[in-house]
Motif scaffolding. Structure first.
Motif, PDB file in Angstrom:
ATOM      1  N   SER A  88       0.848  -1.198   0.000  1.00 39.67           N
ATOM      2  CA  SER A  88       0.000   0.000   0.000  1.00 39.67           C
ATOM      3  C   SER A  88       0.881   1.244   0.000  1.00 39.67           C
ATOM      4  N   VAL A  89       0.570   2.157  -0.913  1.00 37.23           N
ATOM      5  CA  VAL A  89       1.353   3.389  -1.015  1.00 37.23           C
ATOM      6  C   VAL A  89       0.431   4.592  -1.148  1.00 37.23           C
ATOM      7  N   ILE A  90       0.978   5.736  -0.809  1.00 38.18           N
ATOM      8  CA  ILE A  90       0.326   7.021  -1.000  1.00 38.18           C
ATOM      9  C   ILE A  90       1.243   7.811  -1.919  1.00 38.18           C
ATOM     10  N   THR A  91       0.677   8.510  -2.881  1.00 44.00           N
ATOM     11  CA  THR A  91       1.501   9.293  -3.788  1.00 44.00           C
ATOM     12  C   THR A  91       1.045  10.740  -3.830  1.00 44.00           C
ATOM     13  N   PHE A  92       2.017  11.626  -3.889  1.00 39.08           N
ATOM     14  CA  PHE A  92       1.733  13.052  -3.936  1.00 39.08           C
ATOM     15  C   PHE A  92       1.867  13.614  -5.345  1.00 39.08           C
ATOM     16  N   SER A  93       2.170  12.794  -6.338  1.00 37.61           N
ATOM     17  CA  SER A  93       2.402  13.320  -7.681  1.00 37.61           C
ATOM     18  C   SER A  93       1.861  12.386  -8.756  1.00 37.61           C
ATOM     19  N   ALA A  94       1.304  12.972  -9.794  1.00 36.72           N
ATOM     20  CA  ALA A  94       0.840  12.185 -10.942  1.00 36.72           C
ATOM     21  C   ALA A  94       2.011  11.484 -11.621  1.00 36.72           C
ATOM     22  N   THR A  95       3.195  12.045 -11.516  1.00 36.10           N
ATOM     23  CA  THR A  95       4.388  11.404 -12.080  1.00 36.10           C
ATOM     24  C   THR A  95       4.630  10.056 -11.421  1.00 36.10           C
ATOM     25  N   HIS A  96       4.459   9.996 -10.120  1.00 35.39           N
ATOM     26  CA  HIS A  96       4.647   8.727  -9.404  1.00 35.39           C
ATOM     27  C   HIS A  96       3.641   7.688  -9.869  1.00 35.39           C
ATOM     28  N   VAL A  97       2.433   8.128 -10.175  1.00 34.29           N
ATOM     29  CA  VAL A  97       1.406   7.210 -10.672  1.00 34.29           C
ATOM     30  C   VAL A  97       1.876   6.572 -11.972  1.00 34.29           C
ATOM     31  N   ILE A 109      -1.859   1.569  -4.738  1.00 35.01           N
ATOM     32  CA  ILE A 109      -2.145   2.962  -4.371  1.00 35.01           C
ATOM     33  C   ILE A 109      -3.396   3.023  -3.495  1.00 35.01           C
ATOM     34  N   ARG A 110      -3.251   3.607  -2.294  1.00 39.36           N
ATOM     35  CA  ARG A 110      -4.350   3.751  -1.345  1.00 39.36           C
ATOM     36  C   ARG A 110      -4.863   5.178  -1.280  1.00 39.36           C
ATOM     37  N   ALA A 111      -3.975   6.146  -1.611  1.00 41.83           N
ATOM     38  CA  ALA A 111      -4.383   7.545  -1.546  1.00 41.83           C
ATOM     39  C   ALA A 111      -3.483   8.372  -2.467  1.00 41.83           C
ATOM     40  N   VAL A 112      -4.039   9.498  -2.898  1.00 42.38           N
ATOM     41  CA  VAL A 112      -3.309  10.422  -3.772  1.00 42.38           C
ATOM     42  C   VAL A 112      -3.539  11.843  -3.290  1.00 42.38           C
ATOM     43  N   SER A 113      -2.666  12.720  -3.718  1.00 46.40           N
ATOM     44  CA  SER A 113      -2.843  14.144  -3.490  1.00 46.40           C
ATOM     45  C   SER A 113      -3.035  14.785  -4.851  1.00 46.40           C
ATOM     46  N   GLY A 114      -4.081  15.572  -4.990  1.00 48.72           N
ATOM     47  CA  GLY A 114      -4.348  16.208  -6.276  1.00 48.72           C
ATOM     48  C   GLY A 114      -4.976  15.264  -7.275  1.00 48.72           C
ATOM     49  N   PRO A 138      -2.198  21.208   1.254  1.00 50.67           N
ATOM     50  CA  PRO A 138      -1.366  20.337   2.068  1.00 50.67           C
ATOM     51  C   PRO A 138      -2.162  19.128   2.557  1.00 50.67           C
ATOM     52  N   PRO A 139      -1.471  18.023   2.800  1.00 49.04           N
ATOM     53  CA  PRO A 139      -2.183  16.794   3.145  1.00 49.04           C
ATOM     54  C   PRO A 139      -2.875  16.860   4.500  1.00 49.04           C
ATOM     55  N   GLN A 140      -3.957  16.114   4.609  1.00 47.47           N
ATOM     56  CA  GLN A 140      -4.643  15.939   5.886  1.00 47.47           C
ATOM     57  C   GLN A 140      -3.829  14.905   6.666  1.00 47.47           C
ATOM     58  N   LEU A 141      -3.018  15.370   7.610  1.00 38.64           N
ATOM     59  CA  LEU A 141      -2.068  14.498   8.288  1.00 38.64           C
ATOM     60  C   LEU A 141      -2.723  13.332   9.016  1.00 38.64           C
ATOM     61  N   GLU A 142      -3.865  13.581   9.646  1.00 39.80           N
ATOM     62  CA  GLU A 142      -4.542  12.490  10.361  1.00 39.80           C
ATOM     63  C   GLU A 142      -4.944  11.384   9.388  1.00 39.80           C
ATOM     64  N   LYS A 143      -5.468  11.777   8.250  1.00 40.47           N
ATOM     65  CA  LYS A 143      -5.869  10.800   7.241  1.00 40.47           C
ATOM     66  C   LYS A 143      -4.650  10.061   6.704  1.00 40.47           C
ATOM     67  N   SER A 146      -3.544   7.582   9.271  1.00 41.01           N
ATOM     68  CA  SER A 146      -4.523   6.517   9.502  1.00 41.01           C
ATOM     69  C   SER A 146      -4.484   5.450   8.405  1.00 41.01           C
ATOM     70  N   LEU A 147      -3.989   5.802   7.227  1.00 40.23           N
ATOM     71  CA  LEU A 147      -3.918   4.827   6.129  1.00 40.23           C
ATOM     72  C   LEU A 147      -2.821   3.790   6.336  1.00 40.23           C
ATOM     73  N   ASN A 148      -1.851   4.095   7.200  1.00 33.66           N
ATOM     74  CA  ASN A 148      -0.806   3.144   7.570  1.00 33.66           C
ATOM     75  C   ASN A 148      -0.159   2.503   6.328  1.00 33.66           C
ATOM     76  N   ALA A 149       0.232   3.319   5.376  1.00 37.12           N
ATOM     77  CA  ALA A 149       0.808   2.825   4.120  1.00 37.12           C
ATOM     78  C   ALA A 149       2.228   2.297   4.316  1.00 37.12           C
ATOM     79  N   ASP A 150       2.613   1.352   3.463  1.00 33.10           N
ATOM     80  CA  ASP A 150       3.981   0.832   3.478  1.00 33.10           C
ATOM     81  C   ASP A 150       4.977   1.876   2.990  1.00 33.10           C
ATOM     82  N   GLY A 151       4.527   2.770   2.107  1.00 37.98           N
ATOM     83  CA  GLY A 151       5.419   3.788   1.558  1.00 37.98           C
ATOM     84  C   GLY A 151       4.648   5.007   1.123  1.00 37.98           C
ATOM     85  N   ILE A 152       5.322   6.144   1.141  1.00 35.40           N
ATOM     86  CA  ILE A 152       4.726   7.394   0.682  1.00 35.40           C
ATOM     87  C   ILE A 152       5.681   8.010  -0.327  1.00 35.40           C
TER      88      ILE A 152
END
Length: 166
Positions: A88-97, A109-114, A138-143, A146-152
């Motif tokens: 499970s990962v979270i990504t902050f960029s469409a490039t990473h996708v 992918i569990r969550a994205v920004s933008g 900016p990201p919602q830090l609590e969220k 809470s996702l407990n991702a393996d990587g961001i």
């Protein structure tokens, strides 16, 4: 002159094989205890140690390891570990996708920004069905936590862009 060149090449090869006590201890705990050492061509100041079970990168002070099984790190003290593949990962960029898509890893992918900037149809569908979260910017830090991702997957920003996070 040839003798001097030979000595320099020999010393460089010898230093590339130099052992490291932290790395030695870690590899001795593995099923496969032999490993090779090499210096990256462009990333100066780093050294890789690797076999089929484990890869360790060091700058001489800090150590990072990558393995497919968490048990490979149980007795490896002082090594920051990353177990692959990431589930499970979270990504902050469409490039990473795009990178994750090329690796056939979009399902991690569990969550994205933008999310409004993404044009991958598979992800768009999952976002619309609320299978993938939007964490904002900016990201919602609590969220995020809470996702407990393996990587961001993140990227560098200027200091004034992250003032709101503190």
């Amino acid at each position: 002159m040839r003798a001097i060149i030979f000595i320099i090449v020999f010393l460089k090869s010898f230093l590339a094989m130099a052992s490291d006590p932290i790395v030695d201890r870690c590899f001795k705990q593995q099923k496969e205890t032999t490993y090779r050492s090499f210096l990256p061509k462009y990333a100066k100041g780093f050294r890789y140690y690797s076999n089929s079970v484990l890869t360790i990168l060091t700058d001489g002070e800090r150590y990072w390891g990558i393995a497919k099984d968490k048990s490979n790190f149980l007795k490896c003290q002082s090594i920051h570990s990353l177990v692959t593949p990431l589930k499970s990962v979270i990504t902050f960029s469409a490039t990473h996708v795009a990178f994750l898509s090329e690796l056939n890893s979009l399902s991690s992918i569990r969550a994205v920004s933008g999310s409004e900037l993404l044009n991958n149809e598979e992800l768009r569908k999952k976002i619309d069905q609320r299978q993938i979260d939007e964490i904002g910017y900016p990201p919602q830090l609590e969220k995020l936590l809470s996702l407990n991702a393996d990587g961001i997957f993140v990227y560098a920003v200027q200091r004034n862009e992250v003032q709101d996070l503190s």
